[in-house]
Design an enzyme around this catalytic site. Structure first.
Site, PDB file in Angstrom:
ATOM      1  N   ASP A 162     -18.997   6.855   9.363  1.00  0.00           N
ATOM      2  CA  ASP A 162     -20.173   7.622   9.797  1.00  0.00           C
ATOM      3  C   ASP A 162     -21.103   6.709  10.596  1.00  0.00           C
ATOM      4  O   ASP A 162     -21.328   5.555  10.212  1.00  0.00           O
ATOM      5  CB  ASP A 162     -20.922   8.183   8.582  1.00  0.00           C
ATOM      6  CG  ASP A 162     -22.064   9.095   8.994  1.00  0.00           C
ATOM      7  OD1 ASP A 162     -21.801  10.276   9.243  1.00  0.00           O
ATOM      8  OD2 ASP A 162     -23.211   8.597   9.067  1.00  0.00           O
ATOM      9  N   ASN A 220     -29.938  10.872  19.003  1.00  0.00           N
ATOM     10  CA  ASN A 220     -30.026  12.113  19.778  1.00  0.00           C
ATOM     11  C   ASN A 220     -31.477  12.504  20.036  1.00  0.00           C
ATOM     12  O   ASN A 220     -31.836  12.918  21.149  1.00  0.00           O
ATOM     13  CB  ASN A 220     -29.314  13.249  19.042  1.00  0.00           C
ATOM     14  CG  ASN A 220     -27.804  13.206  19.246  1.00  0.00           C
ATOM     15  OD1 ASN A 220     -27.322  12.639  20.226  1.00  0.00           O
ATOM     16  ND2 ASN A 220     -27.066  13.797  18.323  1.00  0.00           N
ATOM     17  N   HIS A 224     -28.939  14.087  23.852  1.00  0.00           N
ATOM     18  CA  HIS A 224     -27.570  14.320  23.387  1.00  0.00           C
ATOM     19  C   HIS A 224     -26.515  13.655  24.278  1.00  0.00           C
ATOM     20  O   HIS A 224     -25.454  13.268  23.785  1.00  0.00           O
ATOM     21  CB  HIS A 224     -27.298  15.818  23.286  1.00  0.00           C
ATOM     22  CG  HIS A 224     -28.017  16.472  22.144  1.00  0.00           C
ATOM     23  ND1 HIS A 224     -27.553  16.416  20.847  1.00  0.00           N
ATOM     24  CD2 HIS A 224     -29.192  17.165  22.091  1.00  0.00           C
ATOM     25  CE1 HIS A 224     -28.386  17.061  20.041  1.00  0.00           C
ATOM     26  NE2 HIS A 224     -29.389  17.529  20.777  1.00  0.00           N
ATOM     27  N   ASP A 242     -23.505  11.412  23.006  1.00  0.00           N
ATOM     28  CA  ASP A 242     -22.092  11.651  23.353  1.00  0.00           C
ATOM     29  C   ASP A 242     -21.450  10.396  23.930  1.00  0.00           C
ATOM     30  O   ASP A 242     -20.298  10.065  23.612  1.00  0.00           O
ATOM     31  CB  ASP A 242     -21.987  12.795  24.371  1.00  0.00           C
ATOM     32  CG  ASP A 242     -22.267  14.149  23.740  1.00  0.00           C
ATOM     33  OD1 ASP A 242     -22.331  14.219  22.502  1.00  0.00           O
ATOM     34  OD2 ASP A 242     -22.420  15.135  24.498  1.00  0.00           O
ATOM     35  N   GLU A 278     -20.797  13.095  13.936  1.00  0.00           N
ATOM     36  CA  GLU A 278     -20.719  11.650  14.098  1.00  0.00           C
ATOM     37  C   GLU A 278     -19.832  11.017  13.040  1.00  0.00           C
ATOM     38  O   GLU A 278     -19.931   9.824  12.777  1.00  0.00           O
ATOM     39  CB  GLU A 278     -22.125  11.026  14.045  1.00  0.00           C
ATOM     40  CG  GLU A 278     -22.801  11.065  12.695  1.00  0.00           C
ATOM     41  CD  GLU A 278     -23.591  12.352  12.431  1.00  0.00           C
ATOM     42  OE1 GLU A 278     -24.457  12.315  11.554  1.00  0.00           O
ATOM     43  OE2 GLU A 278     -23.350  13.365  13.128  1.00  0.00           O
TER      44      GLU A 278
END
Length: 340
Positions: free
Chosen positions: A206, A214, A219, A223, A249
């Protein structure tokens, strides 16, 4: 003028006049010495109308300079001359007002007479042959086109199926397996380990504080960071390992023939490499940390879900103990601060 036929009567009727091939004989002055029944039938000229006449006056196509040169070669004892129907069409057309369109293959051969040569002209009507050849050629070309179209359609279908397969199995952002495909292949690896008595470990990864990334950078930056991490994972794990993105994630990796200690070593090496690795994003370089939960398959795990649940608990243990850590039921890494 009474022109003597160069063939004895025995050969005229039984042979040359009954052949389904037009036959004419001319001398070097192009005077017709013989004209068989078949050629008379095709052209409409009776024997008496032709013999003794200049054949070029009756059939003007023979005035062509190329044809004349080939005839002269034959009169001098040279090799036969062949005039293709495809090139020259009909050299001996019908005298009808509306003659049928015929194709004629013509061969001119030398015929020795005393000290000179006559020219024997053999005319074959190949209209039907060429019609069938044309029909065959068109059929063949059509078949080739249809085969090509079929192959292109099959190729397009294969490409479409491959795209659908990729869409169904691959995460489009990272290029790793999506959740469904990962669980299917990892469960298959677990069955193989059970069957052969080999070790199998599972780790769940994680990204720490990903929501803040974010919220702070957008975002697209998030990404980019996930894509960069996926590349690191692909370079770190083996080809036999099963690696996928199982959530926003969150990532997971099943490691066949790897016990808990081996999986922890891999996890610690991966965690340390991420700490020191700047990830390129639209907002520039970005540093992140990861938390990893690890579990090894044991006899108490009835299925893949049980092993996954144990790895997931180990991950939460890592996150609750400060993140940027590797944890398992039997292992706890040294405590790290959030910024390291």
């Amino acid at each position: 003028m009474d022109v003597q036929c160069p063939f004895p009567p025995f050969y005229q009727a039984p042979v040359l006049n009954q052949l389904p091939v037009g036959v004419a004989v001319i001398d070097s002055e192009y005077t017709v010495l013989f004209f068989n029944k078949c050629l008379s039938s095709w052209t409409g000229y009776a024997y008496g109308e032709v013999v003794g006449k200049n054949i070029r006056d009756l059939f003007p196509h023979l005035h062509d300079g190329y044809l004349a040169a080939r005839f002269e070669t034959v009169f001098q004892g040279g090799p036969p001359a062949i005039f293709s129907a495809q090139i020259h069409g009909s050299l001996f057309p019908s005298r009808e007002k509306q003659p049928r369109d015929r194709l004629q293959h013509v061969t001119v051969s030398g015929l020795r007479r005393d000290d000179d040569y006559l020219a024997m002209i053999c005319v074959e009507d190949v209209t039907e042959v060429y019609r069938r050849l044309k029909a065959y050629s068109e059929m063949r070309d059509r078949a080739v086109r249809e085969l090509g179209e079929r192959r292109r359609a099959e190729q397009a279908l294969r490409e479409s199926e491959e795209k659908l397969r990729i869409l169904a199995t691959i995460d489009d952002l990272t290029g790793l397996l999506n959740r469904r495909q990962f669980i299917e292949l990892a469960a298959r690896a677990l069955k193989q380990s059970r069957r052969y008595g080999h070790a199998l470990s599972l780790m769940i990864i994680d990204v720490d504080h990903f929501k803040e990334i974010n919220d702070t950078y957008g975002h697209q930056t998030g990404d980019d960071a996930l894509s960069g991490l996926a590349r690191v994972f692909q370079e770190t794990f083996r080809q036999v390992d099963v690696i996928g993105r199982i959530g926003g994630e969150e990532f997971a990796c099943a490691l066949p023939e790897t016990n808990l200690n081996g999986a922890i070593c891999v996890a610690e090496r991966l965690r340390a490499s991420i700490v020191d690795l700047p990830l390129l994003t639209v907002k520039g370089s970005l540093s992140v940390t990861i938390s990893i939960g690890v579990a090894e398959l044991d006899d108490a795990d009835e299925n893949f879900e049980a092993l996954y649940s144990r790895s997931d608990r180990a991950l939460y243990k890592a996150k609750n103990n400060g993140r940027n850590r590797v944890e398992s039921d039997e292992y706890e890494s040294p405590r790290m601060s959030d910024g390291t």
